[in-house]
Design an enzyme around this catalytic site. Sequence first.
Site, PDB file in Angstrom:
ATOM      1  N   ARG A 269      26.014  17.515 -10.664  1.00 37.77           N
ATOM      2  CA  ARG A 269      27.422  17.924 -10.651  1.00 37.77           C
ATOM      3  C   ARG A 269      27.843  18.459  -9.291  1.00 37.77           C
ATOM      4  O   ARG A 269      28.876  18.089  -8.750  1.00 37.77           O
ATOM      5  CB  ARG A 269      27.669  18.990 -11.735  1.00 37.77           C
TER       6      ARG A 269
ATOM      7  N   GLY B 136      21.467  26.594  -3.422  1.00 37.69           N
ATOM      8  CA  GLY B 136      22.416  27.058  -4.426  1.00 37.69           C
ATOM      9  C   GLY B 136      21.829  27.077  -5.823  1.00 37.69           C
ATOM     10  O   GLY B 136      22.548  27.319  -6.790  1.00 37.69           O
TER      11      GLY B 136
ATOM     12  N   ALA C  97      22.455  31.194  -2.178  1.00 41.34           N
ATOM     13  CA  ALA C  97      23.733  31.632  -2.737  1.00 41.34           C
ATOM     14  C   ALA C  97      23.826  31.216  -4.198  1.00 41.34           C
ATOM     15  O   ALA C  97      24.020  30.028  -4.483  1.00 41.34           O
ATOM     16  CB  ALA C  97      24.887  31.029  -1.946  1.00 41.34           C
TER      17      ALA C  97
ATOM     18  N   HIS D 250      30.781  29.764 -19.077  1.00 44.94           N
ATOM     19  CA  HIS D 250      30.579  28.486 -18.395  1.00 44.94           C
ATOM     20  C   HIS D 250      30.618  27.337 -19.405  1.00 44.94           C
ATOM     21  O   HIS D 250      30.641  27.559 -20.608  1.00 44.94           O
ATOM     22  CB  HIS D 250      29.239  28.467 -17.659  1.00 44.94           C
ATOM     23  N   HIS D 251      30.589  26.136 -18.874  1.00 44.93           N
ATOM     24  CA  HIS D 251      30.597  24.914 -19.694  1.00 44.93           C
ATOM     25  C   HIS D 251      29.378  24.867 -20.631  1.00 44.93           C
ATOM     26  O   HIS D 251      28.374  25.547 -20.413  1.00 44.93           O
ATOM     27  CB  HIS D 251      30.600  23.682 -18.789  1.00 44.93           C
TER      28      HIS D 251
ATOM     29  N   LYS E 107      25.541  24.419 -19.380  1.00 46.66           N
ATOM     30  CA  LYS E 107      24.816  25.367 -18.519  1.00 46.66           C
ATOM     31  C   LYS E 107      23.668  25.995 -19.299  1.00 46.66           C
ATOM     32  O   LYS E 107      23.853  26.503 -20.406  1.00 46.66           O
ATOM     33  CB  LYS E 107      25.748  26.445 -17.977  1.00 46.66           C
TER      34      LYS E 107
ATOM     35  N   GLY F  88      23.586  33.047 -12.736  1.00 42.97           N
ATOM     36  CA  GLY F  88      23.144  33.614 -11.464  1.00 42.97           C
ATOM     37  C   GLY F  88      24.222  34.459 -10.813  1.00 42.97           C
ATOM     38  O   GLY F  88      23.933  35.488 -10.181  1.00 42.97           O
TER      39      GLY F  88
END
Length: 239
Positions: free
Chosen positions: A18, A69, A93, A126-127, A130, A136
């Site tokens: 994604r 990420g 991050a 979230h969707h 996940k 995180g």
Amino acid sequence: MRDPNQPIRISLIAPDGRMGKAIANAVAEDHRFALDQDHGDVIVDFSAPDALRGSLDRAIAANVPILVGTTSLQPDHHAMIAEAATSVPVIHAPNTSLGVNLLRQLVEEATSRLGPDWDIEILEMHHRHKVDAPSGTALMLGQAAAKGRGSTVQELSRFDRISEHPHAREPGTIGYASLRGGSVAGEHVVILATEGERIELGHRADSRRIFARGALAAVGFLFGKPPGLYTMQDVIAAL
């Protein structure tokens, strides 16, 4: 010598994921960057924890920066990142949105000024696909809250213990609530509550494009930097 007018080449780990697709779309709209899976000036990894070792080894072997990420990392993964940062520039991050990272600063500032009688609750949604919970980003916001109080989540002090259960908590405990559903890109609310009043600090992501834009800002920051472990706060400060 490399032409300074050339775009910064990005090698994507998991380009079909994604975030890989979102970053590719952002690159297509920004002439300062280009995709080059074999000879990237910066590696970008939004894949899975199991892939981290290979991504870091690739960055070190090529002597190029890497943006990580990936979420759900464990202490041994963070040790890998710290070790790699002695050789190449690294940013880890959990969330590359510039807005979320500004929210992190606001949370740290707020908790530094409020006493332990203020309860801290972090709500995230979230969707449905996940996997990790809390997210995180939620954990990052919890760490910011703990830092504002002068301690760390890892210390698990009496005032910074994490709880995922909706029961009565000790004063000052940091609690998390996770919701999953639909196609929500990401929503986070930090609730600071005490007797008679409540503060809510939040961020809503309507599209993954914001994470992709932040990732490109991080790539631009990393390019040309000396080895070291950097943060999205460094990226924001340099804008």
